[in-house]
Design a protein around this motif. Structure first.
Motif, PDB file in Angstrom:
ATOM      1  N   UNK A 100      44.313  29.404  39.953  1.00 11.03           N
ATOM      2  CA  UNK A 100      45.096  30.149  38.984  1.00 11.03           C
ATOM      3  C   UNK A 100      44.197  31.152  38.287  1.00 11.03           C
ATOM      4  N   UNK A 101      44.585  32.398  38.323  1.00  8.35           N
ATOM      5  CA  UNK A 101      43.859  33.450  37.624  1.00  8.35           C
ATOM      6  C   UNK A 101      44.646  33.913  36.408  1.00  8.35           C
ATOM      7  N   UNK A 102      43.940  34.100  35.309  1.00 10.34           N
ATOM      8  CA  UNK A 102      44.563  34.548  34.066  1.00 10.34           C
ATOM      9  C   UNK A 102      43.787  35.728  33.499  1.00 10.34           C
ATOM     10  N   UNK A 122      39.596  32.678  34.186  1.00 10.57           N
ATOM     11  CA  UNK A 122      40.101  33.422  33.038  1.00 10.57           C
ATOM     12  C   UNK A 122      39.198  34.627  32.786  1.00 10.57           C
ATOM     13  N   UNK A 123      39.821  35.798  32.757  1.00  5.39           N
ATOM     14  CA  UNK A 123      39.087  37.036  32.521  1.00  5.39           C
ATOM     15  C   UNK A 123      39.567  37.639  31.202  1.00  5.39           C
ATOM     16  N   UNK A 159      38.890  38.294  41.609  1.00  7.11           N
ATOM     17  CA  UNK A 159      39.715  37.180  41.138  1.00  7.11           C
ATOM     18  C   UNK A 159      41.178  37.384  41.514  1.00  7.11           C
ATOM     19  N   UNK A 160      41.664  38.583  41.309  1.00  6.45           N
ATOM     20  CA  UNK A 160      43.058  38.879  41.639  1.00  6.45           C
ATOM     21  C   UNK A 160      43.306  38.604  43.120  1.00  6.45           C
ATOM     22  N   UNK A 220      48.964  37.952  33.897  1.00  6.50           N
ATOM     23  CA  UNK A 220      48.343  38.816  32.900  1.00  6.50           C
ATOM     24  C   UNK A 220      49.063  38.680  31.565  1.00  6.50           C
ATOM     25  N   UNK A 221      48.296  38.471  30.511  1.00  2.89           N
ATOM     26  CA  UNK A 221      48.821  38.395  29.150  1.00  2.89           C
ATOM     27  C   UNK A 221      48.273  39.582  28.394  1.00  2.89           C
ATOM     28  N   UNK A 222      49.121  40.593  28.235  1.00  2.00           N
ATOM     29  CA  UNK A 222      48.694  41.862  27.645  1.00  2.00           C
ATOM     30  C   UNK A 222      49.500  42.210  26.411  1.00  2.00           C
TER      31      UNK A 222
END
Length: 106
Positions: free
Chosen positions: A6-8, A38-39, A95-96, A104-106
């Motif tokens: 899982x990438x965030x 997590x990035x 990562x993507x 993505x949390x923007x």
């Protein structure tokens, strides 16, 4: 069988409600034995000293912070956890591509 990845991406400041959402989502994924990446980018880099995020990094989340973002937002990087990697956008691109899901949390 390998675990899901899982990438965030988090690009919001510590006051935003998504900071807690990402923390809780990361914890839930770890409980399911998923790999979590997590990035932190843009204002999200302001979360590198948040105790919850340091806890995630210590607990197995691979946590990355944009070095340029830290510079742009004047976030001091000396003394941060050695579990947090300062890096550039090439890492984010990787990562993507490598994660099974990327949110993505923007």
């Amino acid at each position: 069988m390998s675990n899901r990845k899982l990438g965030l991406l988090l690009s919001v400041p510590p006051t935003h409600k998504s900071v807690d959402t990402v923390f809780q989502l990361s914890q839930a994924a770890l409980r399911q034995r998923d790999e979590v990446y997590l990035y932190l980018i843009d204002e999200g880099v302001k979360n590198i000293r948040d105790a919850r995020y340091e806890e995630l990094a210590a607990g197995g989340v691979k946590l990355f912070a944009c070095a340029y973002g830290c510079q742009q937002h004047q976030v001091p990087t000396e003394g941060i956890s050695d579990k947090i990697s300062l890096c550039g956008l090439v890492v984010l691109s990787g990562l993507i591509e490598a994660c099974d899901q990327f949110l993505a949390f923007t």
